[in-house]
Design an enzyme around this catalytic site. Structure first.
Site, PDB file in Angstrom:
ATOM      1  N   TYR A   1       0.808  -1.306   0.270  1.00 50.41           N
ATOM      2  CA  TYR A   1       0.013   0.040  -0.193  1.00 50.41           C
ATOM      3  C   TYR A   1       1.084   1.150   0.077  1.00 50.41           C
ATOM      4  CZ  TYR A   1      -3.556   3.495   1.671  1.00 50.41           C
ATOM      5  OH  TYR A   1      -4.334   4.390   1.632  1.00 50.41           O
TER       6      TYR A   1
ATOM      7  N   ASN B   1       1.505   3.856   1.599  1.00 55.94           N
ATOM      8  CA  ASN B   1       2.363   4.382   2.928  1.00 55.94           C
ATOM      9  C   ASN B   1       3.261   3.327   3.476  1.00 55.94           C
ATOM     10  OD1 ASN B   1       0.653   2.765   4.451  1.00 55.94           O
ATOM     11  ND2 ASN B   1      -0.086   4.650   5.524  1.00 55.94           N
ATOM     12  N   LYS B   2       3.431   2.163   2.917  1.00 57.12           N
ATOM     13  CA  LYS B   2       4.103   1.177   3.574  1.00 57.12           C
ATOM     14  C   LYS B   2       5.571   0.932   3.264  1.00 57.12           C
ATOM     15  CE  LYS B   2       0.586  -0.551   5.804  1.00 57.12           C
ATOM     16  NZ  LYS B   2      -0.711  -1.229   5.112  1.00 57.12           N
ATOM     17  N   THR B   3       6.476   0.147   3.789  1.00 58.50           N
ATOM     18  CA  THR B   3       7.892   0.449   3.762  1.00 58.50           C
ATOM     19  C   THR B   3       8.435   0.423   2.013  1.00 58.50           C
ATOM     20  OG1 THR B   3       8.203  -1.986   4.345  1.00 58.50           O
ATOM     21  CG2 THR B   3       8.446  -0.343   6.146  1.00 58.50           C
ATOM     22  N   MET B   4       7.710  -0.450   1.302  1.00 60.76           N
ATOM     23  CA  MET B   4       7.801  -0.360  -0.154  1.00 60.76           C
ATOM     24  C   MET B   4       6.347  -0.185  -1.008  1.00 60.76           C
ATOM     25  SD  MET B   4       9.250  -3.847  -1.705  1.00 60.76           S
ATOM     26  CE  MET B   4       8.183  -4.227  -2.969  1.00 60.76           C
TER      27      MET B   4
END
Ligand SMILES: *Cc1c(COP(=O)(O)O)cnc(C)c1O
Length: 385
Positions: A184, A186-189
């Protein structure tokens, strides 16, 4: 004086390489699931290591649904999950006619409390769904011991946990039936929207691949590349439409190569937050044990008992200073659907309840500049004094 530029809670880190890769996919003549998605799956599995198989999907929510379907969760079954999570963790159980048993979290890590899991086990329990809150690994040794003792499965919601380690092994490599990652925004990638489902069990991987695309035993790419007639396929189950496009996969492949640099930047930002905030009446998020990796998807501060401001006042002060924040999460026991379905009361979840009243997620993203972070620290210092 012009208003300072707004610092969002999160902003994706997309560079020219991602734009070029997506343009290449668009020009290639194959935009849906195809060679990019296949390569992304192989590269993701290789990144995790340990011989896992990876199945690309169009969201982690889809992946969680596929995982629970594949392990046989159905009507009357129950899954155990923390109350301090996003509704996606457990809504998928309801898709399958099963129910969620929500439990409280640990006061230090805010991860699911293994002792609470043990007391929530019932004859209906089919699976435990740990969530690695903020990117810090759950006590997976304790959770796997409980699962083995009671003969239930473990499906990890690893939406925050790329990359996270537990006892030296990356989340995704552990002895759980399935682990689900999110890409998604805003996730880390990120792939815009997307997810990856990981398992060591070939039969589960096969079931999830089939159910990902309408219950068809061969995917479209197979059909159009192979020498056997392209028009023939067999529907073996009423499946879903959860495949990841090649456009998204092309973006994901580049992001995956940048993941080590992303982790390093998050760790730098976290160290700077620790230095800048540690003397305030705040509980800073727990670090990983020595030698372990924390993915640092979120930076969740909690107001200490001696703080003289409320959570809402801190959020307002940061907003006035042009800084976006969030709260992870409004606990599920407070959400009307879950509260009313199970008659849940806040007193049943004292740890999550107290954390919720006092928590703020402050900006933590790799594209944040040092000067932006200094503004966040200064605003927070002024807000809590
Ligand atoms: C983001 C998230 C999800 C859902 O991921 P999607 O890819 O948006 O479906 C599930 N669980 C948790 C804990 C999340 O943070």
């Amino acid at each position: 004086m012009p208003a300072p530029e707004f610092i969002p809670f999160a902003r994706p880190d997309i560079g020219q390489a991602e734009i070029d890769a997506v343009a290449h996919a668009l020009r290639s003549g194959w935009v849906t699931t195809g060679p990019e998605a296949r390569a992304f799956e192989q590269e993701f599995a290789a990144y995790l290591g340990g011989g896992v198989q990876a199945v690309a999907v169009n969201s982690a929510t889809a992946g969680l649904h596929l995982a629970l379907e594949a392990i046989g969760v159905g009507p009357g079954d129950e899954v155990i999950a923390p109350t301090l999570t996003f509704t996606a963790t457990v809504e998928v159980a309801r898709y399958l006619g099963a129910d969620a048993a929500l439990v409280d979290v640990d006061p230090v890590t805010l991860n699911i409390d293994p002792a609470r899991i043990e007391s929530a086990i019932s004859p209906r329990t089919k699976a435990i769904l740990p969530v690695h809150y903020g990117g810090l690994a759950c006590d997976m040794a304790a959770i796997h011991a409980i699962a083995t003792r009671h003969g239930v499965q473990v499906v990890e919601d690893a939406a925050h946990a790329l990359p996270t380690t537990h006892q030296g092994a990356l989340i995704g490599q552990l002895a759980s039936a399935v682990t689900v990652f999110s890409f998604y925004a805003n996730k880390t990638m990120t792939t815009g929207e997307g997810g990856m489902v990981v398992t060591r069990d070939a039969a589960l991987a096969e079931r999830m691949r089939i159910m990902r695309l309408h219950g068809i035993s061969r995917d479209a790419f197979d059909r159009f590349q192979s020498r056997t007639p392209a028009w023939y396929y067999e529907v073996v189950a009423p499946g879903f439409k959860y495949n990841l496009t090649d456009i998204a996969a092309a973006l994901g492949r580049v992001q995956l190569t940048r993941l080590p640099a992303f982790v390093e930047r998050r760790q730098q930002l976290v160290a700077r937050y620790r230095d800048g905030l540690q003397d305030l009446p705040l509980i800073l998020p727990a670090d990983a044990p020595p030698g372990e990796v924390h993915a640092w998807h979120l930076y969740v501060i909690r107001l200490a008992d001696e703080a003289r401001v409320t959570r809402d006042e801190v959020i307002q002060a940061l907003s006035d200073a042009g800084i976006g924040t969030s709260v992870h999460y409004v606990p599920l026991h407070r959400q009307p659907y879950w509260r009313d379905r199970y008659g849940l009361k806040s007193e049943q979840f004292p740890v999550a309840e107290k954390a919720y009243q006092r928590m703020v997620s402050i900006p933590l993203f790799t594209a944040m500049s040092d000067s932006e972070q200094e503004r966040v620290i200064a605003a927070l210092r002024a807000a809590v004094r």
